[in-house]
Structures are given as structure tokens and as C-alpha cells.
Design a protein around this motif. Sequence first.
Motif, PDB file in Angstrom:
ATOM      1  N   SER A   7       0.828  -1.217   0.000  1.00 33.33           N
ATOM      2  CA  SER A   7       0.000   0.000   0.000  1.00 33.33           C
ATOM      3  C   SER A   7       0.853   1.254   0.000  1.00 33.33           C
ATOM      4  O   SER A   7       0.454   2.279  -0.563  1.00 33.33           O
ATOM      5  CB  SER A   7      -0.933  -0.004   1.212  1.00 33.33           C
ATOM      6  OG  SER A   7      -0.185   0.071   2.413  1.00 33.33           O
TER       7      SER A   7
ATOM      8  N   TYR B 100      -2.205   6.301  -0.756  1.00 34.37           N
ATOM      9  CA  TYR B 100      -2.136   5.178   0.190  1.00 34.37           C
ATOM     10  C   TYR B 100      -2.908   5.451   1.469  1.00 34.37           C
ATOM     11  O   TYR B 100      -3.319   4.525   2.164  1.00 34.37           O
ATOM     12  CB  TYR B 100      -0.684   4.876   0.537  1.00 34.37           C
ATOM     13  CG  TYR B 100       0.026   6.002   1.239  1.00 34.37           C
ATOM     14  CD1 TYR B 100       0.048   6.097   2.619  1.00 34.37           C
ATOM     15  CD2 TYR B 100       0.676   6.992   0.507  1.00 34.37           C
ATOM     16  CE1 TYR B 100       0.688   7.141   3.261  1.00 34.37           C
ATOM     17  CE2 TYR B 100       1.322   8.040   1.142  1.00 34.37           C
ATOM     18  CZ  TYR B 100       1.325   8.109   2.515  1.00 34.37           C
ATOM     19  OH  TYR B 100       1.953   9.154   3.143  1.00 34.37           O
TER      20      TYR B 100
ATOM     21  N   ILE C 109      -6.216   3.677   1.972  1.00 35.69           N
ATOM     22  CA  ILE C 109      -6.244   2.222   2.158  1.00 35.69           C
ATOM     23  C   ILE C 109      -6.266   1.914   3.645  1.00 35.69           C
ATOM     24  O   ILE C 109      -5.373   2.328   4.391  1.00 35.69           O
ATOM     25  CB  ILE C 109      -5.029   1.577   1.484  1.00 35.69           C
ATOM     26  CG1 ILE C 109      -5.040   1.871  -0.015  1.00 35.69           C
ATOM     27  CG2 ILE C 109      -5.028   0.068   1.732  1.00 35.69           C
ATOM     28  CD1 ILE C 109      -3.839   1.324  -0.753  1.00 35.69           C
TER      29      ILE C 109
ATOM     30  N   MET D 206      -4.546  -3.097  -5.353  1.00 38.35           N
ATOM     31  CA  MET D 206      -4.907  -1.887  -4.618  1.00 38.35           C
ATOM     32  C   MET D 206      -4.954  -0.674  -5.541  1.00 38.35           C
ATOM     33  O   MET D 206      -5.808   0.213  -5.383  1.00 38.35           O
ATOM     34  CB  MET D 206      -3.908  -1.646  -3.489  1.00 38.35           C
ATOM     35  CG  MET D 206      -3.919  -2.699  -2.404  1.00 38.35           C
ATOM     36  SD  MET D 206      -2.674  -2.339  -1.132  1.00 38.35           S
ATOM     37  CE  MET D 206      -2.717  -3.852  -0.175  1.00 38.35           C
TER      38      MET D 206
ATOM     39  N   VAL E 132      -8.829  -3.286   3.111  1.00 38.22           N
ATOM     40  CA  VAL E 132      -7.991  -4.463   2.880  1.00 38.22           C
ATOM     41  C   VAL E 132      -8.008  -5.311   4.146  1.00 38.22           C
ATOM     42  O   VAL E 132      -7.719  -4.811   5.244  1.00 38.22           O
ATOM     43  CB  VAL E 132      -6.550  -4.062   2.527  1.00 38.22           C
ATOM     44  CG1 VAL E 132      -5.679  -5.302   2.335  1.00 38.22           C
ATOM     45  CG2 VAL E 132      -6.537  -3.198   1.274  1.00 38.22           C
TER      46      VAL E 132
ATOM     47  N   ILE F 147      -9.550  -7.226  -0.957  1.00 29.89           N
ATOM     48  CA  ILE F 147      -9.474  -5.799  -1.281  1.00 29.89           C
ATOM     49  C   ILE F 147     -10.838  -5.386  -1.788  1.00 29.89           C
ATOM     50  O   ILE F 147     -11.275  -5.828  -2.860  1.00 29.89           O
ATOM     51  CB  ILE F 147      -8.386  -5.528  -2.328  1.00 29.89           C
ATOM     52  CG1 ILE F 147      -7.033  -6.031  -1.813  1.00 29.89           C
ATOM     53  CG2 ILE F 147      -8.308  -4.050  -2.671  1.00 29.89           C
ATOM     54  CD1 ILE F 147      -5.937  -5.988  -2.853  1.00 29.89           C
TER      55      ILE F 147
ATOM     56  N   ASP G 158     -13.480  -2.255  -2.765  1.00 32.10           N
ATOM     57  CA  ASP G 158     -13.645  -0.837  -3.085  1.00 32.10           C
ATOM     58  C   ASP G 158     -15.122  -0.529  -3.255  1.00 32.10           C
ATOM     59  O   ASP G 158     -15.956  -1.440  -3.374  1.00 32.10           O
ATOM     60  CB  ASP G 158     -12.858  -0.457  -4.346  1.00 32.10           C
ATOM     61  CG  ASP G 158     -13.377  -1.159  -5.591  1.00 32.10           C
ATOM     62  OD1 ASP G 158     -14.520  -0.897  -5.992  1.00 32.10           O
ATOM     63  OD2 ASP G 158     -12.630  -1.961  -6.186  1.00 32.10           O
TER      64      ASP G 158
END
Length: 450
Positions: A206, A212, A215, A244, A259, A273, A275
Amino acid sequence: MTSISETAAVVLGATTAAGAVATALLARSRRALAARGAVQSEALNAAELRGQVLHEQLQQLGDELQHLVANRLPGLALHLVSAHHPVPGPKHEALAGTPYAPLYEAVLGHYTDTVTKERRRIDASARAALRGACQDIQALSYRLQTQVEGLQGDFDDPRLLDSLFKVDHLNEQAIRLVQKAAIVCGAWPGHVRPDTYVVEIVSGASSRLHGYERIKISSRLLDSNLAVVGRAAEPIAVALTELMANALEHSRDDLAVEVGVIQTGTGSICVTIDDAGTGMSAEAVRRGARLVSGAEQQDTLLTELGDPPALGLAAIGRLVADHGFQVSIDQVSPYSGVRAVLTVPPHLLTKIDEEQEPISAMAAMPAAAPAAPQWPAQAAPSTAPHTPDSTQDDVDDLPQRRRRPRAERGGDAPGIEPQELNPETARDTWSQFQAGLAAGQAATDSKEAQ
């Protein structure tokens, strides 16, 4: 006189017979001539018919040849690039049963083989050139990274350190772009790792990305010392980085990417992962699943990856085929986006002694095992003497819920009081962090020297 008459009669009879014979012969000759004329007429008509048929066949063959050159071969070339383009069929169906039909199909077959071989030859040459360039750039980027890390240990100025950290992060992003291009072209990832903690691999993946901070990593590992063997550590980190990156790219800038690191009952490690993007179409899912499966890496050309080429999923498929972990992107996340799952099988896992090699402070800590519910203990009967202030109502009151001290409630986070920002405090914090980093590097160097 009688003899003369008889002679005349005989002559006349002979003449009549000869005339009859001549007439018969003439009639026969005429019939023969008529029959011969009829036969010649039929032969002429048959010849004219055959000539007309041949003319029509020649015209069909010419039209079919023109159709082959103008339509079928260009359509076949487009079909070899993308299956969405259909290949036109023959123009004249009457030629399907003739000896000429296999010849046209043979032309199409030879054309397909020639174009396919030439495309693969050109693609192999392009991969070789790109692979060499990427490896040189990657080596220079690693040298630059080493120089930047050395500068971070030489200076204590917080502003300079912040600039160096930004330069290091930009260089890390450049390495990632070059690295995945080299992997697609058949190169190895270019970085050798020792056995590495699973949570460190996820956190490090990440940290290579712009954005990042969006995340959010949570770990549900029961064994905190689980690690990935060195030969597969960097490939798995690269695959996680690309997954990612896709999640960040296909979701809004104000949405987080979750994550999760899970230890399954079969001994595998699954990294999910999720989204909250717009999802993928059915065609994109099929194409992406084919790329990440690793089963068709030899059949995938650079020209089939788009313009500019989308190299992320192709790089993942190459790593999956080479190292034996699994990746799936055909699930829907709880937020109506895409769920990607990377599974690390048990044969790629190992354990590290946490006392000899402590886990990084930047890695996500494993979740604690669920604690058994704790109930307030019943108060022992009081033996204190009855005071005048005590009343009977106090004895008859119902038990009251008592709040446990914060130290006893392991699940509650300690309260954090808001503090004002102080530049001097921030400078001291960065200095202490840099000193600790330098001490850790010195210890690592001394250990490697031993």
C-alpha cells in the motif's frame, strides 16, 4: 414386233426399278443428312451451353477472388486482433461444393498462420527491447532509492526529511510502473527479499501508491509470526500493489479501500481488497479473470492490452503463473464495487522468530483473539456493622451496574486528548524517529556483517 415390245417393257421395268432404287437412296441420303444436321445442331447447342456455364463459373470465380482480397482477408486480419470483428463468408454459395472452395479456405488458413507468426515475432522483439530498457531504469531507480535513504540518515531537519520522504515515495511509484512493465515482458521482479511477515508485505504494498492514506488495512491473523517465503514475497507484494491501485483508480477520491488479511482454516492466507467504485462490466470481468489466471500468458500480446497498454492485470497473471498463488477479481464487494482476493497457499508460507526479527512498527497488528464475555462479580455480603445512617431501603435496592475501570476493558481504546500542534515538538518527534531508524539500520547491518 412382239419381241420389240417385250424388250421395251423390260427396259421400262428396269428403268422404273432403277428410278425407284435411286429415289429410295436419295430419300435415305436426305434422312441421313437431316439426322446428321440434327446431331450437329444438338452438339452446337451443347457446346454453347457449356461455354455459357464456363463463362458463368469464371465470372463467379473472379467475383469470389475479388471478394476474398477486398473483404475476407481484411476482415480476418481484424478478427485476429479482436474477436468482435466477424470474418465474411463466401460470396457465391454455389462454389461451396466445387473443388475451388478448399482452395479459398487454404488461402485463409495460410494467411492466418503468416499473420499470427509475424505478430508474435514483432511482439517478442518489442518485449525484448522494453524488458532491457525497464531493467536498466529499474536498476538506476534502486540506486537512487539507496542514495535517498542514505540522505535521510544524514540530516535531522524535519523539512528536509519531509522532502526526502516525498522524493523517496515518488521514486517508489516510478519503480512500480517500470517493474510491472518489465514483468509483463518476461523479466523477474528485480528485488530479492528474505522471508517477510505477511502484514509487512500488505503494508509495504500500500505504501507504494499515491493515495495510500485511503487504504485501510485490518488484520485477522491468529499467528502474528506468519510470513511469506523469500522467493514469493516480492511477487505477492507486486500483485497486491496492482490490485490496490485498481481499487484506488476506480473509486472516488473520498472513498476508502478496505484491505483485510484473513487466516483460513486450510492454512492459507487470503487478502481481500474491497472498493466502493462503479464495478466492472461482465465483459471486463471475463477479460480480467482470464488475465489474472495466468493460464494464457503466452497467448497475450502487448497489442491486446490497449493503448496505452493496461499492464497491471497482465503482470499479476505472469506472477501467478510463475509462483503459484491465486488471484480472483470476479466477486462483488459489500459496497457494490469489486472484491479482489489474493490467496497465498500454505507451501508459500513460513514462520519467523519474532524475538530475533521483530515485526515492523508500521505494519498492521494482528487482531487479538475474541475474549470471553466478562460479567460483574457479585459483591460479597458486607460484615460492616450497621450504622445509624444506613436504612432498610439500601438493603432492598436492586443491583446496580458498575462501570469497570478503563484498564480492565481491553476492547476500549484509551482516550486521547486533543493537543495543539507545536513545531518544536514535531521536530523532536521526527528526530527521535530518525534516530530510531538509524539505530535499527545499524543493528541490521551489524547482523548481516556477522
